[in-house]
Design a protein around this motif. Structure first.
Motif, PDB file in Angstrom:
ATOM      1  N   TYR A  21     -36.706  25.404 -27.442  1.00  0.00           N
ATOM      2  CA  TYR A  21     -36.793  26.559 -26.542  1.00  0.00           C
ATOM      3  C   TYR A  21     -37.861  26.345 -25.474  1.00  0.00           C
ATOM      4  O   TYR A  21     -37.640  26.598 -24.283  1.00  0.00           O
ATOM      5  CB  TYR A  21     -37.102  27.824 -27.334  1.00  0.00           C
ATOM      6  N   LEU A  22     -39.022  25.855 -25.919  1.00  0.00           N
ATOM      7  CA  LEU A  22     -40.113  25.649 -24.976  1.00  0.00           C
ATOM      8  C   LEU A  22     -39.771  24.595 -23.937  1.00  0.00           C
ATOM      9  O   LEU A  22     -40.015  24.755 -22.742  1.00  0.00           O
ATOM     10  CB  LEU A  22     -41.392  25.250 -25.733  1.00  0.00           C
ATOM     11  N   LEU A  23     -39.181  23.482 -24.410  1.00  0.00           N
ATOM     12  CA  LEU A  23     -38.836  22.410 -23.488  1.00  0.00           C
ATOM     13  C   LEU A  23     -37.708  22.806 -22.552  1.00  0.00           C
ATOM     14  O   LEU A  23     -37.688  22.461 -21.376  1.00  0.00           O
ATOM     15  CB  LEU A  23     -38.452  21.139 -24.272  1.00  0.00           C
ATOM     16  N   SER A  24     -36.733  23.558 -23.071  1.00  0.00           N
ATOM     17  CA  SER A  24     -35.613  23.960 -22.232  1.00  0.00           C
ATOM     18  C   SER A  24     -36.059  24.942 -21.162  1.00  0.00           C
ATOM     19  O   SER A  24     -35.472  25.014 -20.082  1.00  0.00           O
ATOM     20  CB  SER A  24     -34.504  24.583 -23.086  1.00  0.00           C
ATOM     21  N   GLY A  25     -37.114  25.725 -21.452  1.00  0.00           N
ATOM     22  CA  GLY A  25     -37.609  26.678 -20.473  1.00  0.00           C
ATOM     23  C   GLY A  25     -38.715  26.129 -19.596  1.00  0.00           C
ATOM     24  O   GLY A  25     -39.145  26.792 -18.656  1.00  0.00           O
ATOM     25  N   ALA A  26     -39.182  24.908 -19.885  1.00  0.00           N
ATOM     26  CA  ALA A  26     -40.295  24.332 -19.130  1.00  0.00           C
ATOM     27  C   ALA A  26     -39.918  24.109 -17.677  1.00  0.00           C
ATOM     28  O   ALA A  26     -40.723  24.334 -16.772  1.00  0.00           O
ATOM     29  CB  ALA A  26     -40.736  23.020 -19.772  1.00  0.00           C
ATOM     30  N   GLY A  27     -38.681  23.653 -17.447  1.00  0.00           N
ATOM     31  CA  GLY A  27     -38.232  23.391 -16.078  1.00  0.00           C
ATOM     32  C   GLY A  27     -38.269  24.640 -15.220  1.00  0.00           C
ATOM     33  O   GLY A  27     -38.749  24.618 -14.081  1.00  0.00           O
ATOM     34  N   ASP A  28     -37.804  25.759 -15.767  1.00  0.00           N
ATOM     35  CA  ASP A  28     -37.809  27.025 -15.026  1.00  0.00           C
ATOM     36  C   ASP A  28     -39.233  27.497 -14.763  1.00  0.00           C
ATOM     37  O   ASP A  28     -39.530  28.036 -13.692  1.00  0.00           O
ATOM     38  CB  ASP A  28     -37.042  28.105 -15.804  1.00  0.00           C
ATOM     39  N   PHE A  29     -40.112  27.295 -15.750  1.00  0.00           N
ATOM     40  CA  PHE A  29     -41.509  27.691 -15.577  1.00  0.00           C
ATOM     41  C   PHE A  29     -42.163  26.880 -14.456  1.00  0.00           C
ATOM     42  O   PHE A  29     -42.839  27.434 -13.579  1.00  0.00           O
ATOM     43  CB  PHE A  29     -42.277  27.496 -16.881  1.00  0.00           C
ATOM     44  N   ILE A  30     -41.939  25.557 -14.469  1.00  0.00           N
ATOM     45  CA  ILE A  30     -42.515  24.689 -13.438  1.00  0.00           C
ATOM     46  C   ILE A  30     -41.944  25.041 -12.064  1.00  0.00           C
ATOM     47  O   ILE A  30     -42.667  25.093 -11.062  1.00  0.00           O
ATOM     48  CB  ILE A  30     -42.259  23.211 -13.778  1.00  0.00           C
TER      49      ILE A  30
END
Length: 260
Positions: A21-30
């Motif tokens: 979950y964290l890695l999949s959402g990291a792109g959107d956060f960045i």
């Protein structure tokens, strides 16, 4: 024993799910951070289509980056980049290392207004005004949280499509007609960022943009001067030809033959 193994299995599944979950959402956060910080620093809208992380390959890619022109210029984008690739290096300890940032085939507009001011210089001035000094607080509207130190070993910018536009600039009696050009610049290295101790992560992107603007602005000014000089010489030669013909007509056919 079986109960203990069952609990362990559940924990492993939960950890895996949270990590995914964290890695999949990291792109959107960045992506959101690039848009927010970029817009704050440059005083104009910055947009990003997508950010993808491939941690197993040690790579991050940024797609569809656009920077709108600053206030006082046209509504066109000042910078458009289809793809930026970051090759990640040491990520276990600070300062974290990015081995190379590759900016491929950006479209950059160098626009000059009626007063002779350029849009790229305006962006640089905005950066200088908004970048925090060494003892400053974070930039406007920045989010709280971890802000690790980062080093970029090298920045490579290739195949810049530079659009020169000085249609708003008066050229006086020369009356130059063509004031818009497009040229491709050779690949250049913008050097390193943050050495030796690292730079706060939220300032790394601004530093990269600043270096890129330095290189492109210098190239754009040189190209604009070259084009204007060529057009000026062309106009002068045309005027000399007209004057020559007038003088020859006055001198008569006999003298005219000496010049042909």
């Amino acid at each position: 024993m079986k109960k203990g193994l069952g609990i362990l299995l559940i924990l492993l599944v939960v950890i895996a799910a949270v990590t995914w979950y964290l890695l999949s959402g990291a792109g959107d956060f960045i992506r959101a951070q690039i848009e927010q910080q970029g817009s704050d620093y440059l005083d104009t809208k910055v947009s990003v289509a997508q950010v993808e992380l491939a941690l197993t390959d040690g790579r991050m890619s940024i797609s569809g980056l656009t920077v709108q022109n600053p206030k006082g210029f046209s509504s066109d984008n000042a910078v458009s980049v289809s793809n930026i690739t970051l090759d990640l290096g040491e990520v276990l300890n600070e300062p974290y290392v990015i081995q190379n940032v590759s900016v491929n085939a950006p479209e950059i507009l160098y626009e000059v207004d009626a007063s002779g001011s350029g849009n790229l210089l305006a962006l640089k001035n905005n950066l200088a005004a908004n970048l925090p000094k060494s003892d400053d607080t974070p930039p406007p509207e920045s989010t709280d949280g971890a802000n690790p130190l980062v080093i970029v070993d090298n920045v490579t910018v290739s195949n810049v499509r530079l659009k020169l536009n000085f249609e708003q600039l008066s050229t006086g009696d020369l009356n130059i007609e063509q004031k818009a050009y497009e040229v491709t610049l050779p690949t250049f290295n913008a050097g390193s960022i943050g050495k030796p101790n690292g730079l706060p992560a939220d300032q790394v992107g601004a530093a990269i943009v600043n270096k890129m603007l330095d290189n492109v602005t210098a190239a754009a000014k040189a190209e604009a001067k070259k084009r204007l000089t060529e057009e000026a010489k062309k106009k002068v030669n045309e005027e000399l030809e007209k004057q020559k013909e007038k003088l020859l007509d006055k001198a008569g056919d006999k003298l005219k033959g000496l010049f042909n």
